[in-house]
Design an enzyme around this catalytic site. Sequence first.
Site, short mmCIF file in Angstrom:
data_model
loop_
_atom_site.label_atom_id
_atom_site.label_comp_id
_atom_site.label_asym_id
_atom_site.label_seq_id
_atom_site.Cartn_x
_atom_site.Cartn_y
_atom_site.Cartn_z
N ASP A 83 102.64 42.91 70.33
CA ASP A 83 102.02 42.40 71.55
C ASP A 83 102.35 40.92 71.80
O ASP A 83 101.46 40.10 72.00
CB ASP A 83 100.50 42.62 71.47
CG ASP A 83 100.15 44.09 71.44
OD1 ASP A 83 100.16 44.70 72.52
OD2 ASP A 83 99.90 44.63 70.34
N HIS A 107 104.07 40.02 74.44
CA HIS A 107 103.85 39.93 75.89
C HIS A 107 104.57 38.74 76.51
O HIS A 107 103.99 38.00 77.32
CB HIS A 107 102.36 39.87 76.20
CG HIS A 107 101.66 41.19 76.05
ND1 HIS A 107 101.68 42.15 77.03
CD2 HIS A 107 100.94 41.69 75.02
CE1 HIS A 107 100.98 43.19 76.62
NE2 HIS A 107 100.53 42.96 75.40
N ASP A 127 105.33 46.09 73.12
CA ASP A 127 105.02 45.02 74.07
C ASP A 127 105.63 43.68 73.67
O ASP A 127 104.96 42.65 73.65
CB ASP A 127 103.50 44.88 74.27
CG ASP A 127 102.93 46.00 75.14
OD1 ASP A 127 103.73 46.76 75.71
OD2 ASP A 127 101.70 46.11 75.24
N HIS A 151 103.77 48.26 78.02
CA HIS A 151 104.25 47.35 79.06
C HIS A 151 105.77 47.34 79.17
O HIS A 151 106.29 47.17 80.27
CB HIS A 151 103.76 45.92 78.79
CG HIS A 151 102.34 45.70 79.19
ND1 HIS A 151 101.97 44.98 80.31
CD2 HIS A 151 101.17 46.11 78.61
CE1 HIS A 151 100.65 44.96 80.41
NE2 HIS A 151 100.15 45.62 79.39
N HIS A 190 101.84 52.42 68.98
CA HIS A 190 101.29 51.44 69.93
C HIS A 190 100.09 52.09 70.60
O HIS A 190 100.12 52.42 71.79
CB HIS A 190 102.36 51.05 70.96
CG HIS A 190 102.00 49.86 71.79
ND1 HIS A 190 102.13 48.56 71.35
CD2 HIS A 190 101.45 49.75 73.03
CE1 HIS A 190 101.73 47.72 72.29
NE2 HIS A 190 101.29 48.43 73.32
N HIS A 241 99.10 47.29 70.38
CA HIS A 241 98.32 47.62 71.57
C HIS A 241 96.92 47.00 71.55
O HIS A 241 96.45 46.48 72.56
CB HIS A 241 98.22 49.13 71.78
CG HIS A 241 97.57 49.52 73.08
ND1 HIS A 241 97.99 49.04 74.30
CD2 HIS A 241 96.52 50.33 73.35
CE1 HIS A 241 97.24 49.54 75.26
NE2 HIS A 241 96.33 50.32 74.72
N HIS A 244 94.57 44.12 70.97
CA HIS A 244 94.84 42.68 70.96
C HIS A 244 93.95 41.91 69.98
O HIS A 244 93.75 40.71 70.15
CB HIS A 244 94.70 42.09 72.36
CG HIS A 244 95.86 42.39 73.25
ND1 HIS A 244 96.16 41.65 74.38
CD2 HIS A 244 96.81 43.35 73.18
CE1 HIS A 244 97.24 42.16 74.95
NE2 HIS A 244 97.66 43.18 74.26
#
Length: 418
Positions: free
Chosen positions: A9, A11, A48, A84, A164, A197, A199
């Site tokens: 993650d 991102h 992600d 994502h 995830h 996934h 957070h």
Amino acid sequence: MYRFAHLSDCHLGAQKQPELRELEFQAFRMALDDALENDVDFMIIAGDLFHSNIPNMETVKRATMELRRVRDEGVPIYVNYGSHDYSPSNTSMIDILETAGVIEKVVRPIPGKKLGLEFTVDEKTGAKITGLSGRSRALEVDYFRNLDREALEAEDGFRIFLFHSAITQFKPVDFAEMDSIDLNLFPRGLEYYAGGHVHRRGCYMEEGYGPIVYPGALFGSYAGDLEENARGEERGYYLVEFREKAKTPQFRTIRPAEFEYMECDVTGKNSQDASLLIGREIGEHDVKGKVVMFKIRGELSSGRTSDIDSAWIRRELESRGARVVQINRHGLSTREIQKVRVAESDIPALERRIFREKLAGLDIRNRNLMKIGDYLAVELLRKLENEIAPGEKREEYERRIIEEAEAVMGVNLDDDNR
């Protein structure tokens, strides 16, 4: 002993504010640097890596340079898709980076009645890596149910399973509405389960399984993540030593900036007194060089919520040296004007909640659509958020969006028999 780094993650590209975007990238670079300094043999990114399957090209350029730097050190990077950075019908940036040789995808299905998975073998350590990518809940559950768990369990060696998804048994209480997969659908007895996934970090030891580990968001993609940072949530990655079995994973904290959390309850105050209270609250905090997350909540006795001047608050904090200022006013209301507010820090959950409310007001007889309609709507929303890519013609962009929408809905709009 061998070592690997487990990230998830990242991102990259989530933050729109330039200062936060830079901190987001600094966190990524610092994690890679720290892992290399700890002499890892390989790295895992459990979904992600990017916030979008077609991210901003400047973000891609910088990320590619960092990933290439790791590969040039002789350290492979194994990844799966997150929710994502997955594209159902087009090439994702993950595929492009794999083609460029900077990362390696490890989700490789084997055709058959059951969903078989091929292991990727790390050349240096002999570790065997496989797993599943993030999908919408309806598809994700089907993948796990059809998984050939017996074949994965029968494989010998040090096995790592990437995924995830949230796991129902380990879901944080305040994540109750997050979609999840039951642990019983996972293969048993593998040596390490590399999750993404969720957070928030967590390391779970369950009988019959190796460590089940979530590093959490590396920096944070939503305002709620950043608020948790300011409240003291540590961000980073896990460093794992292993031979036949994995030792207890060690969490490595990555902190590209200091955070400061501020909260002011203005319940029962008029707008003028509330502003004075906010001013006193600002004066009690040392914000120099920090990312400030300021939550203002409560019901004003009189006046308008717009009387609480966010621009003034921001100027005051910046004049005291705050590096970044984020102001959360979602919990602020007034007796004079009642508004419906949804207290929700998980943006995808908020979106699903709104769609469920809308669906409930429609006369829909298709039970399956009522059951998964909110998930389909959110997936469609994600696809519609994708911007036109550099060099992509408008006709190509429109065709791509239509194809991705078709993949989400499971339909073909060109099919005359629809």
